[in-house]
Structures are given as structure tokens and as C-alpha cells.
Design a protein around this motif. Structure first.
Motif, PDB file in Angstrom:
ATOM      1  N   TRP A 162       0.832  -1.211   0.000  1.00  0.00           N
ATOM      2  CA  TRP A 162       0.000   0.000   0.000  1.00  0.00           C
ATOM      3  C   TRP A 162       0.862   1.255   0.000  1.00  0.00           C
ATOM      4  O   TRP A 162       0.579   2.211  -0.733  1.00  0.00           O
ATOM      5  CB  TRP A 162      -0.947  -0.020   1.195  1.00  0.00           C
ATOM      6  CG  TRP A 162      -1.853   1.185   1.257  1.00  0.00           C
ATOM      7  CD1 TRP A 162      -1.826   2.184   2.169  1.00  0.00           C
ATOM      8  CD2 TRP A 162      -2.907   1.508   0.342  1.00  0.00           C
ATOM      9  NE1 TRP A 162      -2.783   3.110   1.891  1.00  0.00           N
ATOM     10  CE2 TRP A 162      -3.473   2.711   0.756  1.00  0.00           C
ATOM     11  CE3 TRP A 162      -3.413   0.894  -0.795  1.00  0.00           C
ATOM     12  CZ2 TRP A 162      -4.533   3.326   0.096  1.00  0.00           C
ATOM     13  CZ3 TRP A 162      -4.461   1.506  -1.451  1.00  0.00           C
ATOM     14  CH2 TRP A 162      -5.012   2.706  -1.015  1.00  0.00           C
ATOM     15  N   GLN A 163       1.919   1.267   0.799  1.00  0.00           N
ATOM     16  CA  GLN A 163       2.810   2.425   0.856  1.00  0.00           C
ATOM     17  C   GLN A 163       3.472   2.660  -0.496  1.00  0.00           C
ATOM     18  O   GLN A 163       3.579   3.785  -0.956  1.00  0.00           O
ATOM     19  CB  GLN A 163       3.877   2.235   1.952  1.00  0.00           C
ATOM     20  CG  GLN A 163       4.708   3.455   2.224  1.00  0.00           C
ATOM     21  CD  GLN A 163       3.862   4.639   2.696  1.00  0.00           C
ATOM     22  OE1 GLN A 163       2.908   4.476   3.456  1.00  0.00           O
ATOM     23  NE2 GLN A 163       4.204   5.821   2.237  1.00  0.00           N
ATOM     24  N   LYS A 164       3.897   1.574  -1.156  1.00  0.00           N
ATOM     25  CA  LYS A 164       4.515   1.682  -2.479  1.00  0.00           C
ATOM     26  C   LYS A 164       3.516   2.243  -3.495  1.00  0.00           C
ATOM     27  O   LYS A 164       3.864   3.066  -4.336  1.00  0.00           O
ATOM     28  CB  LYS A 164       5.020   0.306  -2.911  1.00  0.00           C
ATOM     29  CG  LYS A 164       5.929   0.331  -4.097  1.00  0.00           C
ATOM     30  CD  LYS A 164       6.526  -1.032  -4.320  1.00  0.00           C
ATOM     31  CE  LYS A 164       7.514  -0.981  -5.464  1.00  0.00           C
ATOM     32  NZ  LYS A 164       8.147  -2.247  -5.727  1.00  0.00           N
ATOM     33  N   PHE A 165       2.271   1.817  -3.379  1.00  0.00           N
ATOM     34  CA  PHE A 165       1.235   2.307  -4.286  1.00  0.00           C
ATOM     35  C   PHE A 165       0.984   3.802  -4.058  1.00  0.00           C
ATOM     36  O   PHE A 165       0.887   4.575  -5.007  1.00  0.00           O
ATOM     37  CB  PHE A 165      -0.076   1.524  -4.072  1.00  0.00           C
ATOM     38  CG  PHE A 165      -1.247   2.073  -4.839  1.00  0.00           C
ATOM     39  CD1 PHE A 165      -1.350   1.877  -6.207  1.00  0.00           C
ATOM     40  CD2 PHE A 165      -2.237   2.805  -4.202  1.00  0.00           C
ATOM     41  CE1 PHE A 165      -2.415   2.392  -6.915  1.00  0.00           C
ATOM     42  CE2 PHE A 165      -3.297   3.323  -4.901  1.00  0.00           C
ATOM     43  CZ  PHE A 165      -3.385   3.112  -6.270  1.00  0.00           C
TER      44      PHE A 165
ATOM     45  N   GLU B 125       2.998   6.052  -2.957  1.00  0.00           N
ATOM     46  CA  GLU B 125       4.125   6.840  -3.449  1.00  0.00           C
ATOM     47  C   GLU B 125       4.109   6.991  -4.972  1.00  0.00           C
ATOM     48  O   GLU B 125       4.644   7.956  -5.508  1.00  0.00           O
ATOM     49  CB  GLU B 125       5.441   6.203  -3.000  1.00  0.00           C
ATOM     50  CG  GLU B 125       5.678   6.293  -1.498  1.00  0.00           C
ATOM     51  CD  GLU B 125       6.836   5.440  -1.037  1.00  0.00           C
ATOM     52  OE1 GLU B 125       7.470   4.749  -1.868  1.00  0.00           O
ATOM     53  OE2 GLU B 125       7.107   5.442   0.177  1.00  0.00           O
ATOM     54  N   SER B 126       3.487   6.042  -5.671  1.00  0.00           N
ATOM     55  CA  SER B 126       3.481   6.097  -7.132  1.00  0.00           C
ATOM     56  C   SER B 126       2.338   6.951  -7.693  1.00  0.00           C
ATOM     57  O   SER B 126       2.320   7.248  -8.884  1.00  0.00           O
ATOM     58  CB  SER B 126       3.373   4.686  -7.710  1.00  0.00           C
ATOM     59  OG  SER B 126       2.089   4.155  -7.442  1.00  0.00           O
ATOM     60  N   VAL B 127       1.403   7.366  -6.856  1.00  0.00           N
ATOM     61  CA  VAL B 127       0.248   8.125  -7.316  1.00  0.00           C
ATOM     62  C   VAL B 127       0.625   9.592  -7.466  1.00  0.00           C
ATOM     63  O   VAL B 127       1.250  10.184  -6.593  1.00  0.00           O
ATOM     64  CB  VAL B 127      -0.931   7.972  -6.325  1.00  0.00           C
ATOM     65  CG1 VAL B 127      -2.087   8.870  -6.695  1.00  0.00           C
ATOM     66  CG2 VAL B 127      -1.359   6.534  -6.253  1.00  0.00           C
ATOM     67  N   LYS B 128       0.231  10.174  -8.614  1.00  0.00           N
ATOM     68  CA  LYS B 128       0.455  11.597  -8.855  1.00  0.00           C
ATOM     69  C   LYS B 128      -0.856  12.335  -8.654  1.00  0.00           C
ATOM     70  O   LYS B 128      -1.907  11.854  -9.061  1.00  0.00           O
ATOM     71  CB  LYS B 128       0.941  11.827 -10.286  1.00  0.00           C
ATOM     72  CG  LYS B 128       2.286  11.205 -10.582  1.00  0.00           C
ATOM     73  CD  LYS B 128       2.657  11.453 -12.010  1.00  0.00           C
ATOM     74  CE  LYS B 128       3.937  10.709 -12.361  1.00  0.00           C
ATOM     75  NZ  LYS B 128       4.262  10.797 -13.769  1.00  0.00           N
TER      76      LYS B 128
END
Length: 186
Positions: free
Chosen positions: A14-17, A19-22
Motif C-alpha cells: 500500500w505504501q509503495k502504491f 508513493e506512485s500516485v500523482k
């Protein structure tokens, strides 16, 4: 969704996801917000008729000019085989269960009008099984809609659009339903 806590692997994913959201471009968001919203459709009470859509309804056929709806003619061999085998897929189903004679007649008329306008060919009309005169007297008139259908269709302003009326195949209701095959538009 369950209320269970996330596992360590799920938290990392979830944390990785996240971080990838703009973030969305605010100009695009404002453009979407400025688009017109569809109007709320008006609620129509009673039967749906041509007048509901702002169209002038066609007049009923006078009694002296009425011609009975054909029951066995008007179809080619292809349609005959399809009806006999029950492979016809009706485009519209009209269920008249629970209607009074007056409301059932209005429902049938408006459904025929809409089906003709839409260019449908096969209609499944569910009426319930016709009862004998003794059963109708004993059970309080049940089966009256089925008994009146032939007269309604013959006197209908849409009679010229009906190619034939047949009993439905058992998979579509058997003796409790009818196929109404409409003429092709020319």
C-alpha cells in the motif's frame, strides 16, 4: 471489506502504491466539474403512450374496418420453424400479471406502440392461462385478460403492424404466453 488489520506485506504494498500516485491536474478537474449534468428525468404516472413523448397518437380503427389478426399466416417457413422449436428470442417481454383489464389493455397498447417505433419483430406477451367459463365464475374471473387478448389485438390501432399471434413455446411460458410477431418495416 473485512475489518481485519493489514499484514506487514500489505502495508508495504500500500505504501509503495501511495508513493506512485500523482495528484490530478487541477485544470482537468475544473473542466470536468464545469461539464453540464444530465437533467433528472420526469416521472410518468399511468401508461406510457405516444402523448408521453409528445407525439400525436394514431386513431383507433373503426369497428366496420377491423380485420382479424391472422393466427397462422403471414410468416415464412424460417419463422415457422423458429417458433415451433422455441428458438425465437423476443426483444420485448410484456407481463400482464397483476393488472386489471383496463390497465392491462393500456399497457399492451403502449408496449406495442413503443415496440413498433423501435423496430422490434418478436414480442413475448405473458397473460396467464385461459380458464374455462366455470373456472372463471368459481375463481372470481381469473383468466379474463387471456380471454380478451384476441379482441384487443384485432381492434387495436396497431393491428396492421401485427403479422401473427402464436402460442409461446413451453420455455417461454407455453399456454400462459403468446408470441406477437410484428411486420417488418418497409
Amino acid at each position: 471489506m473485512s475489518d481485519r488489520p493489514l499484514t506487514a506485506g500489505e502495508k508495504a504494498l500500500w505504501q509503495k502504491f501511495i508513493e506512485s500516485v500523482k495528484p490530478l491536474d487541477q485544470t482537468r478537474v475544473s473542466r470536468v466539474k464545469s461539464l453540464p449534468v444530465a437533467k433528472k428525468l420526469r416521472v410518468v404516472s399511468g401508461p406510457i403512450t405516444a402523448q408521453t413523448f409528445g407525439v400525436k397518437p394514431s386513431a383507433a380503427i373503426p369497428l366496420k374496418d377491423q380485420v382479424p389478426v391472422p393466427t397462422k399466416h403471414g410468416l415464412d417457413g424460417h419463422w415457422e420453424r423458429r417458433l415451433t422449436k422455441g428458438v425465437v428470442q423476443p426483444e420485448v417481454t410484456i407481463d400482464l400479471h397483476g393488472y386489471t383489464l383496463t390497465t392491462a389493455h393500456g399497457r399492451l397498447d403502449s408496449a406495442l406502440e413503443l415496440s413498433i417505433a423501435a423496430g422490434h419483430r418478436a414480442i413475448l406477451l405473458i397473460t396467464g392461462k385461459e380458464r374455462s367459463a366455470d373456472e372463471r365464475r368459481r375463481d372470481g374471473g381469473r383468466g379474463a385478460i387471456r380471454a380478451a387478448i384476441a379482441d384487443w389485438l384485432a381492434a387495436s390501432r396497431h393491428a396492421s403492424h401485427i403479422a401473427t399471434v402464436r402460442n409461446a413455446h413451453p420455455r417461454h411460458g407455453g399456454s400462459g404466453a403468446l408470441y406477437i410477431i410484428l411486420r417488418r418495416r418497409r
